[in-house]
Design a protein around this motif. Structure first.
Motif, short mmCIF file in Angstrom:
data_model
loop_
_atom_site.label_atom_id
_atom_site.label_comp_id
_atom_site.label_asym_id
_atom_site.label_seq_id
_atom_site.Cartn_x
_atom_site.Cartn_y
_atom_site.Cartn_z
N LEU A 1 10.44 -4.38 -2.94
CA LEU A 1 11.37 -3.88 -3.94
C LEU A 1 11.94 -2.54 -3.51
CD1 LEU A 1 12.59 -4.38 -6.69
CD2 LEU A 1 10.58 -3.35 -7.71
N LEU A 2 11.09 -1.67 -2.99
CA LEU A 2 11.57 -0.39 -2.48
C LEU A 2 12.55 -0.60 -1.34
CD1 LEU A 2 8.28 1.69 -2.46
CD2 LEU A 2 10.12 1.77 -4.15
N GLY A 3 12.29 -1.58 -0.51
CA GLY A 3 13.18 -1.88 0.60
C GLY A 3 14.58 -2.27 0.15
N GLN B 1 -5.99 0.64 -2.13
CA GLN B 1 -5.64 -0.76 -2.40
C GLN B 1 -5.58 -1.56 -1.10
OE1 GLN B 1 -5.47 -1.95 -5.38
NE2 GLN B 1 -5.48 -0.03 -6.50
N PRO B 2 -6.72 -1.76 -0.44
CA PRO B 2 -6.70 -2.44 0.86
C PRO B 2 -6.17 -3.88 0.79
CG PRO B 2 -8.95 -2.17 0.08
CD PRO B 2 -8.07 -1.41 -0.87
N GLU B 3 -6.26 -4.52 -0.37
CA GLU B 3 -5.80 -5.91 -0.48
C GLU B 3 -4.31 -6.02 -0.77
OE1 GLU B 3 -6.76 -4.62 -4.61
OE2 GLU B 3 -7.70 -4.35 -2.69
N TRP B 4 -3.67 -4.92 -1.11
CA TRP B 4 -2.24 -4.95 -1.41
C TRP B 4 -1.45 -4.67 -0.14
CZ3 TRP B 4 -0.98 -1.86 -6.49
CH2 TRP B 4 -1.61 -2.47 -7.57
N PRO B 5 -0.41 -5.43 0.12
CA PRO B 5 0.43 -5.15 1.29
C PRO B 5 1.48 -4.08 0.96
CG PRO B 5 1.18 -7.14 0.21
CD PRO B 5 -0.04 -6.68 -0.55
N LEU B 6 1.01 -2.93 0.48
CA LEU B 6 1.92 -1.89 0.00
C LEU B 6 2.79 -1.30 1.09
CD1 LEU B 6 -0.37 0.02 -2.49
CD2 LEU B 6 1.57 -1.44 -3.04
N LEU B 7 2.34 -1.33 2.31
CA LEU B 7 3.08 -0.68 3.39
C LEU B 7 4.05 -1.62 4.12
CD1 LEU B 7 0.25 1.58 4.77
CD2 LEU B 7 2.19 2.25 3.35
N ALA B 8 4.10 -2.87 3.70
CA ALA B 8 5.04 -3.81 4.32
C ALA B 8 6.47 -3.30 4.10
CB ALA B 8 4.86 -5.20 3.74
N GLY B 9 7.19 -3.13 5.18
CA GLY B 9 8.57 -2.67 5.07
C GLY B 9 8.73 -1.16 4.94
N ILE B 10 7.63 -0.43 4.89
CA ILE B 10 7.69 1.03 4.80
C ILE B 10 7.38 1.60 6.18
CG2 ILE B 10 6.63 3.08 3.80
CD1 ILE B 10 6.11 1.46 1.27
N ALA C 1 16.20 -0.76 -1.97
CA ALA C 1 16.91 0.50 -2.18
C ALA C 1 17.35 1.12 -0.86
CB ALA C 1 16.02 1.48 -2.95
N GLY C 2 16.83 0.64 0.23
CA GLY C 2 17.18 1.20 1.54
C GLY C 2 15.93 1.42 2.36
N LYS C 3 16.04 2.27 3.38
CA LYS C 3 14.88 2.57 4.22
C LYS C 3 13.88 3.40 3.42
CE LYS C 3 16.64 2.23 8.80
NZ LYS C 3 16.18 2.52 10.12
N VAL C 4 12.62 3.08 3.59
CA VAL C 4 11.56 3.79 2.90
C VAL C 4 10.60 4.34 3.95
CG1 VAL C 4 9.69 3.64 1.20
CG2 VAL C 4 11.75 2.26 0.90
N TYR C 5 10.31 5.63 3.83
CA TYR C 5 9.42 6.31 4.77
C TYR C 5 8.25 6.91 4.02
CZ TYR C 5 13.87 6.39 7.30
OH TYR C 5 15.06 6.05 7.89
N ILE D 1 11.92 3.18 -10.70
CA ILE D 1 12.19 2.14 -9.72
C ILE D 1 12.20 0.77 -10.39
CG2 ILE D 1 11.30 0.95 -7.65
CD1 ILE D 1 12.62 3.69 -7.10
N LEU D 2 11.26 0.54 -11.30
CA LEU D 2 11.21 -0.72 -12.04
C LEU D 2 12.50 -0.94 -12.81
CD1 LEU D 2 9.17 -3.07 -12.98
CD2 LEU D 2 9.03 -1.71 -15.05
N LEU D 3 12.95 0.08 -13.53
CA LEU D 3 14.19 -0.05 -14.32
C LEU D 3 15.40 -0.20 -13.41
CD1 LEU D 3 13.41 2.53 -17.13
CD2 LEU D 3 13.53 0.03 -17.36
#
Length: 147
Positions: A4-6, A25-34, A8-12, A99-101
């Protein structure tokens, strides 16, 4: 959420934030695309100053220093002290609810996904008052024209 963040554009994010996300949160793929970036020497010095002067934690200080160095459009944080420091640095600040809104308005989430996201946020470590939760729920109803 990172997909979802992606939208919006590039996320660093700096290494300290990535390490914290992986630990919490080791089970969440939170860093995918970041894109995880190492801080330059000057950004590292700025992060240390932010920790000392503003009382920011390591992750927030590094993220703010990196954002300043990169000249980003948005600074993403739910931390109040980091919000204040980012605004002082003239950065546009958004949190998880914003971000959600935004994603709902832009059509990246449908009503069910947005409501599910709000529920997950309310069950996370993010503190939401019942009044704010109701306001976001009402905003989602308005976005999707529901009553």
């Amino acid at each position: 959420m990172s997909w979802l963040l992606g939208a919006a554009g590039k996320v660093y994010c700096p290494r300290a934030v990535a390490t914290e996300l992986e630990r919490l949160q080791p089970e969440w793929p939170l860093l995918a695309g970041i894109e995880v970036l190492e801080l330059s020497e000057s950004a590292q010095s700025r992060a240390t100053a932010l920790q000392n002067d503003k009382g920011l934690h390591l992750g927030e200080a590094e993220a703010l220093a990196l954002s300043e160095e990169l000249g980003v459009n948005w600074f993403l944080t739910d931390d109040n002290a980091a919000r204040l420091a980012a605004r002082e640095a003239s950065l546009e600040v958004h949190g998880s609810l914003g971000i959600l809104l935004w994603a709902a308005v832009e059509g990246h989430l449908d009503y069910a996904a947005a409501r599910s996201g709000l529920k997950r946020l309310s069950q996370s470590t993010l503190w939401l008052s019942k009044a704010i939760e109701r306001e976001v729920h009402d905003a989602l109803d308005q976005i999707f024209r529901r009553s």
